[in-house]
Scaffold this motif. Structure first.
Motif: not given
Ligand SMILES: Cc1ncc(C[n+]2csc(CCOP(=O)(O)OP(=O)(O)O)c2C)c(N)n1
Ligand SMILES: [Mg+2]
Length: 644
Positions: A329-333
């Motif tokens: 999720l952090i890498s997509n945010a």
């Protein structure tokens, strides 16, 4: 003393019979004559049962003829609403000690006998995590404060309020033995100054009163932290001067700092417009209300929450709880909101610990970052727990809990019907991912289900089966048990989790669990502690404290007979140099001879069973131990476990 009834340890009789100097008994003069220094050597101690310790003395009258400075100090402590004082006795605060138990009637605060100053402070740390307010810790000058130091550092890193009083004999000409010299110090606070919020050295009773109230107020203002007063032995023991006009200053709470409205609105704008926002919660919730605010914010935005669980922030079974999917999720945010995240930089990076230490940005370089963190309002230089410098786009130096309601309102103002329906559509996707993560955890927990020694997943599942219908509270952080409770159990209420030590100082676990259980006792909750063996061995005497003070606490040992984290560290080094890992047990294991935790606990009056190595025996043992705990006593089960 007016209507005060006689008590076996009546303070005034004690003073008279102990052949102390006349000056101590007299109301004046304040400064005793040279010949009147109290003789040493108290009468033989009268054994006192815990029940007798608590038997009420009539409440103290104010301004009796033989009041000492420490009696007034107790008036001030009582005005702060402090329930307990955790302490290992020391003559540098004998005046305060005696005033608390006799003049103060050993009620609010009640004296909790601790076997190590590190335990005193860690107990206060665990207590504050449940009840949200400080305990008093008294520690002997020099040696006591030296022992207390690591636990104070943990509380400082974890932003937890603790009120510490250190005794000292400041006037060098009044020290009456070699011991008193060895335990006196010119600047007693120096050893803790780098990791307390404030310290002071009051030189008069009015000064003490103001500083005690100020210290309490500062400790309780976010970012909360321990505070320290060094209280001179003579100021405690000397009579209150005739005619002295002493008053207890009024305590008023300082409001938590709230985020600037312009910055909060900018944060709301970014969050509403974001396609893939993510929220990272560190110490976001300070109180049960913080959980409610966080749920409201997350549900208004329908955004995923990655919970670092430094506090009980967010229900583990909430569909927006996506803690297991942090990396993805952090890498997509496109927008990342951090609420009291201690290491924001670290949350956006991954680390490699091979041949050399390297790190890499995981987040998108164009991701906008928002941080609400009260830590920015109070930073010290020497200790490096402030972490790497994060390049944050919207940096709001404020308390997250106090700021969340206005952020949610700002978000709502910006949401029209169209945007609301887009956000609502996100929820179903997260709910599905949440269920998948839970199922994966359950599948993984089934692995080695029947293994002996017992798997950490089985240990946690057996415990969960027996507490889930109780009003339970997990008073330890299970990271060394692969976080199974967080992955498997349904945490819903603030008191069900207390986070970790803050400064990662081992030896915190057992005393913090006892302190949290002490706070839970008055609420009738079932406190459960998953106890690592290495952690318990730092200061196991806290088991006696739990038994003596009838603190109900169920402890299950995670007895892997090792400092297993350190086994792995040595293995990494050995691997790096291709030397083989077969000698990594040297210096990192606790197995020859194995430690018998059942006998250890029993020797201190704690109900105990074990060691249990067959998983079939675990459930019935837990049932028996819970019965003991429900009677109001501590119980321990020694469980032989797999390393993690
Ligand atoms: C005061 C202190 N000393 C040493 C360490 C280094 N350390 C980190 S984890 C650990 C081992 C803890 O052993 P245990 O509590 O049994 O947990 P396990 O690793 O076996 O799961 C140690 C010694 C520390 N963090 N704090
Ligand atoms: Mg261990």
């Amino acid at each position: 003393m007016g209507s005060r009834k006689k008590n076996p340890i009546d303070r005034r009789d004690f003073l008279k019979s102990a052949a102390v100097g006349a000056a101590v008994l007299a109301a004046a003069p304040a400064a005793p004559a040279k010949t009147s220094i109290p003789a040493r050597g108290a009468p033989a101690a009268i054994p006192v049962s815990p029940e007798a310790e608590l038997r009420a003395l009539p409440s103290a009258e104010v301004l009796t003829t033989d009041r000492t400075g420490s009696d007034f100090m107790v008036d001030v402590i009582k005005s702060l609403g402090i329930d307990y004082v955790c302490s290992n006795p020391g003559s540098s605060f004998r005046g305060l000690h005696e005033s608390i138990i006799n003049y103060g009637g050993n009620r609010s605060p009640e004296f909790i006998t601790c076997c190590h100053e590190e335990s005193s402070v860690a107990m206060a740390h665990g207590y504050a995590k449940i009840d949200g307010k400080p305990l008093l810790v008294m520690a002997h000058g020099t040696v006591g404060l030296q022992h207390a130091a690591m636990a104070v550092y943990n509380a400082y890193c974890d932003r937890v309020p603790v009120l510490v009083i250190g005794g000292n004999i400041i006037d060098a000409t009044r020290r009456i033995s070699q011991v008193e010299w060895a335990h006196s110090v010119q600047d007693a606070a120096a050893i803790l100054r780098d990791y307390v919020k404030w310290d002071d050295l009051p030189v008069s009773l009015p000064h003490y009163a103001e500083s005690a109230v100020r210290a309490y107020k500062m400790a309780m203002t976010p970012p909360m932290m321990p505070v320290l007063l060094i209280v001179d032995g003579e100021l405690q023991e000397n009579p209150i001067p005739n005619g002295a006009s002493l008053q207890v200053p009024r305590l008023t709470a300082t409001g938590p700092p709230q985020g600037d409205s312009g910055a909060v609105d900018e944060a709301a704008r970014l969050l509403v417009a974001a396609e893939n926002p993510v929220l990272i919660a560190g110490r976001a919730a300070r109180t049960p209300a913080g959980m409610t605010y966080l749920m409201e914010l997350a549900e208004t935005l329908q955004l995923p929450v990655i919970d670092q669980m430094d506090r009980m922030n967010f229900p583990t079974r909430h569909p927006l709880n996506q803690t297991g999917r942090g990396y993805e999720l952090i890498s997509n945010a496109d927008v990342i909101l951090g609420l009291e995240v201690n290491d924001f930089w670290g949350a956006l990076h991954s680390f490699r610990d091979q041949m050399e230490r390297t790190s890499r940005l995981v987040a998108r370089p164009d991701a906008k970052t928002i941080s609400i963190n009260s830590a920015n309002l109070f930073v010290k230089s020497n200790y490096q727990n402030f972490q790497r410098y994060p390049e944050v786009d919207v940096d709001i130096p404020a308390d997250a809990e106090a700021t969340m309601p206005s952020l949610t309102e700002a978000v709502k103002r910006r949401l029209d019907a169209g945007r609301k329906s887009v956000l609502a559509a996100r929820r179903a996707k997260f709910a599905e991912a949440h269920d998948e993560t839970l199922q994966r955890a359950r599948d993984a927990a089934a692995y080695a289900w029947d293994a002996s020694p017992i798997s950490t997943a089985r240990l946690c599942a057996e415990l969960w089966a027996q507490i889930k219908n109780e009003d339970w509270s997990l008073v330890s952080r299970p990271v060394f048990l692969s976080n199974w409770p967080v992955r498997l159990w349904a945490f819903e209420k603030y008191h069900q989790f207390i986070g970790g030590p803050g400064g990662y100082g081992i030896g915190y676990g057992a005393p913090a669990a006892v302190g949290a259980a002490l706070a839970n006792r008055s609420h009738g909750r079932l406190s459960v502690n998953l106890q690592c063996d290495g952690d318990l061995m730092y200061a196991p005497g806290v088991l006696w404290t739990a038994a003596h003070h009838r603190i109900p606490l169920l402890t299950l040992m995670h007895n892997n007979r090792a400092y297993h984290q350190e086994v792995m560290q040595v293995q990494i080094m050995a691997d790096r140099h291709s030397r083989g890992i077969d000698r990594a047990a040297i210096g990192t294991t606790l197995s020859d001879p194995p430690i018998d935790y059942t006998k250890l606990a029993q020797s201190m009056g704690v109900y105990a069973e074990g060691p249990i190595s067959d998983p079939k025996d675990l459930g019935p043992a837990i049932t028996r131990a819970i019965q003991v705990v429900k009677r109001g006593e501590p119980a321990l089960i020694d469980v032989l476990t797999q390393p993690r």
